[in-house]
Motif scaffolding. Structure first.
Motif: not given
Length: 420
Positions: A44-48, A53-70, A74-76
């Protein structure tokens, strides 16, 4: 490997858009592993790590979409990311019961953080802890050492959850104030965050067929409320010896039983792990399956009278709100143990199976718990049945769950106002 088809489950495609994320491969992790159900606990630690490692992809997605909430669990790192981008509120939506989540804030007078090496904090909680009954015993609290093991690269399980809960803008809890409000108040006080209730969030029953695997025909053979049904969820795997104690315990009850469980450790099927001669002795009285079945439809069948549950949070709500069965509680992980205490000691709707100092149960103690709730002359059986009926009436009352969702949405709108 079970893959969920969220696309076909989306009933509001005009409102909900799905964005696919592909979890990166990490050495040591099986290809295609996406959830903890796909791997043993040791990985499970390896899965975490892969998820982080999705950090950069999620950052790019949020910058484009700009949601009100996320929403996250576990994504601290989400709260810091949301603040960096700006204009986004982060909401920690707990996958744990509030009783388990509250552990993150238990402190002893001479320590700044809860340490697993001193289990006394949960055996004898601090004065402001909301319950003296929904706690772990000393032997169980010692098992919490896993909280301080690495869960992802450079972060422990404890740090991952604690940072998420203290860094977010608000905390969401899948519960109702009537049942776990005191724990939510405790979390709100110690996290200094608003706690928003969603209610139990139970979907409408799908009325799926029980004909597959012969379940329907098998259940029809027995008297109303006579069958013991046991299910341990999609992720719990028993040791072979405990699996054998389980089936032998059901045999001792002399009641018909339906067991749905994943193959025990080191085996390819539940059948190959059965004790010698067991299958011949129980014959048609016991049905053991190691595949998925529609749990709610089984719980609502007229022949089922007892539910032996591992006390997963979803199963807790289903058993309280949707069925009339007598409840026997057989928890395994620490969170499930706290849920079992809540159900037995606080709500008084079931009986927990007694375990030894190694957190193991015997066939005799399992049989004793089942008999305790199923015997017609049992005072405890009558008590838990009446209490269960009371809670079911509340949870299933018209508008109860929808009101919680409506209030949750209103509170989200109020958080949005704070942003402007």
């Amino acid at each position: 490997m079970l893959k969920l088809d969220f696309k076909n489950s989306n009933h509001y495609p005009n409102l909900i858009k799905l964005h696919k994320l592909t979890i990166p491969h990490v050495d040591g992790l099986p290809y295609g592993a996406e959830t903890t159900a796909d791997i043993p606990t040791s990985l499970e630690s390896l899965l975490a790590t892969a998820f982080d490692e999705l950090y950069d992809e999620i950052k790019s997605f949020l910058q484009n979409v700009k949601p009100h909430f996320i929403f996250f669990d576990f994504a601290y790192w989400i709260p810091d990311l949301a603040r960096e981008i700006g204009g986004i509120k982060s909401l920690f939506y707990s996958v744990f019961s509030p009783a388990a989540a509250s552990i993150q804030f238990v402190k002893s007078p001479d320590k700044t953080t809860f340490m697993a090496s001193t289990a006394a904090e949960l055996v004898k909680p601090p004065p402001d802890y909301p319950s003296t009954t929904v706690v772990l015993r000393e032997s169980e609290a010692k098992l919490l050492s896993f909280l301080f093991h690495e869960y992802g690269k450079g972060v422990t399980f404890y740090e991952r959850v604690k940072k998420g809960m203290t860094g977010c803008d608000a905390i969401g809890m899948r519960t109702c104030r009537e049942i776990e409000g005191t724990f939510c108040d405790y979390i709100a006080t110690h996290s200094e965050k608003s706690v928003l209730y969603t209610g139990p969030v139970l979907s409408e029953p799908k009325n799926e067929s029980l004909e597959e695997h012969g379940v329907s025909n098998w259940l029809e053979k027995f008297e109303p409320r006579s069958v013991v049904f046991c299910a341990f969820g999609s992720q719990m795997i028993l040791e072979k010896k405990q699996f054998q104690e389980l089936v032998l315990g059901f045999e001792l009850t002399e009641l018909p039983f339906l067991l749905v469980v994943k193959p025990p450790e080191g085996t390819n099927s539940a059948e190959e792990a059965l004790p010698e001669g067991f299958k011949e002795r129980v014959q048609e009285k016991g049905l053991i399956l190691d595949c998925w079945v529609p749990q709610w439809e089984i719980l609502s069948h007229k022949s089922v009278g007892c539910f032996v549950t591992h006390c997963g949070y979803g199963s807790m709500w289903e058993s309280l709100a949707l069925c009339d069965c007598q409840l026997v509680l057989l928890p395994r992980p620490f969170e499930h143990t706290l849920i079992a205490r809540l159900m037995e000691q606080q709500l008084k709707v079931g009986v927990e199976v007694e375990k030894d100092e190694n957190d193991l149960f015997t066939k005799e103690n399992l049989c004793k718990a089942v008999k305790c709730v199923m015997d017609k002359d049992s005072q405890i059986g009558h008590l838990v049945k009446e209490n269960h009926k009371k809670w079911k009436e509340l949870l299933s009352s018209p508008g109860f769950m929808s009101n919680y969702i409506d209030n949750f949405i209103q509170e989200l709108h109020e958080l949005l106002v704070e942003m402007t």
